[in-house]
Each structure stands twice: as structure tokens, then as C-alpha cells.
Design an enzyme around this catalytic site. Structure first.
Site, short mmCIF file in Angstrom:
data_model
loop_
_atom_site.label_atom_id
_atom_site.label_comp_id
_atom_site.label_asym_id
_atom_site.label_seq_id
_atom_site.Cartn_x
_atom_site.Cartn_y
_atom_site.Cartn_z
N LYS A 22 -1.26 -4.48 1.40
CA LYS A 22 -0.45 -4.14 2.71
C LYS A 22 -0.93 -3.02 3.62
O LYS A 22 -0.87 -3.51 4.64
CB LYS A 22 0.81 -3.37 2.01
CG LYS A 22 1.84 -3.07 3.28
CD LYS A 22 3.12 -2.37 2.43
CE LYS A 22 3.03 -0.69 2.00
NZ LYS A 22 2.97 0.01 3.22
N ASN A 23 -1.54 -2.13 2.86
CA ASN A 23 -1.93 -0.95 4.02
C ASN A 23 -3.24 -1.50 4.60
O ASN A 23 -3.69 -0.82 5.73
CB ASN A 23 -2.31 0.19 3.03
CG ASN A 23 -0.94 0.82 2.64
OD1 ASN A 23 -0.04 0.59 3.34
ND2 ASN A 23 -1.09 1.64 1.51
N CYS A 116 9.86 4.72 4.32
CA CYS A 116 10.48 5.31 3.24
C CYS A 116 10.71 6.75 3.55
O CYS A 116 9.62 7.57 4.39
CB CYS A 116 9.45 5.06 2.29
SG CYS A 116 9.57 3.45 1.34
N ARG A 121 6.05 13.31 8.00
CA ARG A 121 4.75 12.34 8.28
C ARG A 121 4.74 12.59 9.72
O ARG A 121 4.85 11.59 10.29
CB ARG A 121 4.82 10.98 7.60
CG ARG A 121 4.79 10.95 6.30
CD ARG A 121 4.61 9.42 5.66
NE ARG A 121 5.86 8.78 5.71
CZ ARG A 121 5.98 7.30 5.29
NH1 ARG A 121 4.93 6.90 4.92
NH2 ARG A 121 7.16 7.08 5.52
N ASP A 305 0.60 7.13 -3.58
CA ASP A 305 1.19 6.09 -3.62
C ASP A 305 1.47 5.69 -5.38
O ASP A 305 2.19 5.03 -5.88
CB ASP A 305 0.74 4.83 -3.08
CG ASP A 305 1.36 4.58 -1.43
OD1 ASP A 305 2.00 5.69 -1.26
OD2 ASP A 305 0.59 4.13 -0.78
N ARG A 397 9.25 -4.42 0.44
CA ARG A 397 8.47 -3.92 1.47
C ARG A 397 6.89 -4.20 1.13
O ARG A 397 6.08 -4.46 2.12
CB ARG A 397 8.66 -2.47 1.91
CG ARG A 397 9.97 -2.26 2.84
CD ARG A 397 9.88 -1.14 3.08
NE ARG A 397 8.66 -0.50 3.81
CZ ARG A 397 8.19 0.48 3.85
NH1 ARG A 397 8.45 1.49 2.97
NH2 ARG A 397 6.93 0.94 4.44
#
Length: 421
Positions: A22-23, A116, A121, A305, A397
Site C-alpha cells: 500500500k505504502n 486513521c 502527523r 505499523d 484501507r
């Protein structure tokens, strides 16, 4: 909002394919705007965050098609428009369009990004970097507007090794005049993946994976083709799930070099891990050993994570473990949910003490963010009785068909699109 219904206690065994990261996929899809041409992205995960990114690209005039795990983005007819609140508010990584839009069109207007709620952040690092490249910034309560007639390459020193800021600078610097040098750059494999994609379209960029990245401004680009690297967090999630169920699995399409610290922690907890051709063999011990102290940090340290997911495994370890969360102040939201299942965890500020218990019990719990949802699923797989994990939209997600993949390994898991009240 859906939910996962899980009857725990079934040992996982077999082979699971680890999807694209995903990232890594999200910044690469944002970068598909650069070349005003065709971009073929293989191994692209079919997850909500990717779908939202493709919606943004469609709004900007790109032609999108998907064939299995391959996404094709043609940005030939892309035109500038702002990114709406409906989309930006659902996904933190919408901020990655700032750099590429500013460089390509001299303007970017983006509603403040969501995602999230795991803690602060701040995007100040992104904005300060755009200013150093020559942009003017206007902010209000809802949106951020960056404008620049010309971007000029410069040396940028990041106060922290932010992945998003590093990627945003790379995407903007592609269009800057001259050379841009990023000092204290993030070193994650996903940053290297973005560099490799940029190289595929003709950008001169080097240094990713180290602390200094060099980008030469460019005016001509090629069509691009790239295969997204495996998702190291998804791989760690399946390892934790196998550990919770005393299982053994083969994780296909996994690069252990991207997850050395995670592999080290699982090994220290007694798990058997072997790097083999095409993936990783994982076998749970009869009894999980506690971890003395786990501290999250920027790559190559233990990833934040993975923290909630490993915490799930440690709830049934034979002894006490300590977890120190250095990245996000709200990353222990899952603790109260695990305690509903019989875990014995105390958390204060950024330190959690996990006292292992003999077993977890099924309960009704709610995901509070993406990785918390994955942690609860892993816990439920090893718990006695039925667990209902609500708020599946968080999990969707970042995980493609996680219930189907777990069921193929022997789990008793079903997805229900509606929550029964």
C-alpha cells in the site's frame, strides 16, 4: 460499515500470496501524473486507499483501467483541478499530490488530509520543503494552496526522516530547475520503490535507501512500467496470525530484507523463520516467548505499523513484554479492545506492559484504525469462541481480501457487510 465474524482456534497452514505494498503503490500512482503518458503498474493492491487515489487521478482527467493486479494510468489528458474534501478527508496520502501537482501545473490546492486517527502527523515539514523549492503557501481551516511560477532545486534538510515529506519533495523536485538534495531522507523500501519508478520514466535520481537523495530536474519523460514491491506489513500480519494459531505458513512474494527488524522480533519470540526462494517459511513455536523491550522507530528500526499486530501475539506469550511507541501518541487505541478479549495490558503515555495470559476469549470489538483492525483479527484467530471485529472499513484501507486469504489458510472467518444491531 462491515464486520468480520471469526471463530478462533483453527491452526493456519498453507501458502498465502502477499500483495503489493500500500505504502509503495500510493506515491507511485500519484507520480503517474508526471509523464503525461501511459503508466503500467503491476502488483497493485485492490484496497480502498488505492481506489481513492485512482478516483483523484480520474478527477484530474487520467484514463484508468485495471486488469487483475495491473493498473494502467494514462495521464496524457490530465488537467489541473483541486482535490475535494470528500476524497482527501478519507486518506492521509492525498497529501502526496501536492508535490507533483505543484511541479506540473505550478499550483496545488488540497483539502487537509484525513486517514486513521493514530496521533499528530503534522504537514509543516511538507510545506516548509515546498517553500524551499520556491512555492508560496496559503492555508485556511479546510485547505492548503501552494503556488509557484518556477521551482528551483536546492538542498533541503529534513528535521525528521518523514516518509511522506521525502516522497513529496521527490515528486516536486522532478520538475525543479537544477538539482535537489534531500538530507536526512527517509530510508524505507517504499522510498526506494518510488525512486525506481521515477527512473523508469527517465528521471535522474539516486540515493534512496540512504540518508541523502539526489534528484535532477527533468523536462522529458518516458512511458512507465513498474511492479510494486511486496507489502512488508501485510507479511508481518500473516506471521502474527500464524503465531496466534500455532500454525505454519509459506508467505509467497515476500522480501525478508525489507522486514529484518520484524523478522528479528518474531525469531526472538521463538518463531521459526526461513528465507526461501520466492518467500518466507514461518512456523509458530509451541509457546510464544515474551519480548523484553520493543521500541518503534524510523526504518530500519521496528515499524510502528507492526506494533499493534505484534502486541496481539504477545498477549499469549509466556511472560511479560514491554512496548515503547515513539512515533504516534495515539497508537495504543487497540489496547482496550484486546483487554475485552481477556488480554492483560496496561498502557500509559507511550509505554505498554503486556502480561501474557493463557488464552484470549471471543468478544465484540471495534477497529479504531487500519493496523488496530489487523491486530484484532490476529487476536481473534487465536481466541476461544466467536469474535466480531467491527469497523471493517479501516482494514479494507490496507488489506486486499484478508478474510478470503485467511479462510484459504484454514481460518473460520466471514465478512458481513452490515453490522447487526
Amino acid at each position: 460499515m462491515g464486520q468480520y465474524i471469526i471463530n478462533g482456534g483453527r491452526k493456519l497452514s498453507g501458502e498465502v500470496f502477499i500483495n503489493g505494498s500500500k505504502n509503495a503503490a500510493l506515491p507511485i500512482l500519484s507520480a503517474a501524473l508526471i509523464n503525461s503518458g501511459e503508466n503500467i503498474i503491476h502488483n497493485c493492491p485492490d484496497i480502498t486507499d488505492v481506489s481513492l487515489t485512482l478516483e483523484i487521478l480520474k478527477d484530474l482527467g487520467c484514463e484508468i483501467s485495471r486488469e487483475g493486479k495491473t493498473v494502467i494510468v494514462n495521464s496524457k489528458n490530465a488537467e489541473y483541478c483541486g482535490i475535494c474534501q470528500d476524497t482527501a478527508g478519507k486518506m492521509r496520502s492525498s497529501i502526496l499530490f501536492m508535490g507533483v501537482m505543484l511541479g506540473k501545473w505550478g499550483r496545488s490546492e488540497i483539502c487537509r488530509p484525513g486517514g486513521c486517527s493514530i496521533g499528530r502527523r503534522p504537514i509543516d515539514i511538507h510545506l516548509d520543503a515546498m517553500k524551499e523549492l520556491g512555492a508560496k503557501i496559503e492555508e485556511n481551516d479546510d485547505s492548503i494552496c501552494c503556488t509557484a511560477e518556477t521551482l528551483t532545486g536546492t538542498s533541503i534538510y529534513l528535521p525528521v526522516a518523514s516518509v511522506g515529506a521525502t516522497e513529496n519533495i521527490m515528486l516536486a523536485a522532478v520538475f525543479a530547475k537544477g538539482r535537489t538534495v534531500i538530507h536526512n531522507a527517509a530510508r524505507e523500501p517504499e522510498v526506494v520503490a518510488l525512486q525506481d519508478y521515477l527512473k523508469s520514466i527517465g528521471v535522474q535520481v539516486k540515493g534512496a535507501g540512504g540518508q541523502v537523495i539526489f534528484i535532477e530536474g527533468c523536462s522529458k519523460f518516458n512511458d512507465g512500467e513498474y511492479s510494486v514491491i511486496p507489502d512488508r506489513i501485510e507479511a508481518g500480519t500473516f506471521m502474527a496470525a500464524a503465531a496466534m494459531t500455532k500454525g505454519k505458513i509459506f508467505l509467497k512474494n515476500t522480501n525478508w530484507l525489507h522486514m529484518c527488524k520484524t523478522v528479528e522480533i518474531f525469531s526472538n519470540c521463538g518463531c521459526e523463520i526461513k528465507a526461501e526462494k520466492g518467500g518466507i517459511y514461518f512456523k509458530s513455536p509451541r509457546k510464544i516467548k515474551p519480548a523484553s523491550v520493543i521500541r518503534t522507530g524510523v526504518y530500519p528500526n521496528f515499524p510502528t505499523d507492526m506494533q499493534p499486530i505484534v502486541m496481539s501475539m504477545l498477549t499469549i506469550a509466556k511472560g511479560t513484554s514491554i512496548i515503547i511507541e515513539t512515533m504516534f501518541e495515539n497508537r495504543f487505541n487497540h489496547v482496550s479492545e484486546l483487554n475485552k478479549m481477556g488480554a492483560k495490558i496496561t498502557a500509559q503515555n507511550r509505554v505498554a506492559i503486556v502480561e501474557g495470559v493463557r488464552k484470549l476469549n471471543g468478544a465484540s470489538v471495534s477497529a479504531t484504525d487500519l493496523r488496530a483492525g489487523a491486530a484484532l483479527i490476529a487476536a481473534a484467530l487465536g481466541a476461544k469462541g466467536e469474535t466480531v471485529v467491527q469497523n471493517s472499513h479501516f482494514v479494507e484501507r490496507g488489506y486486499e481480501n484478508i478474510d478470503g486469504s485467511l479462510a484459504a489458510l484454514g481460518a473460520d472467518i466471514k465478512f458481513s457487510p452490515e453490522i447487526n444491531v
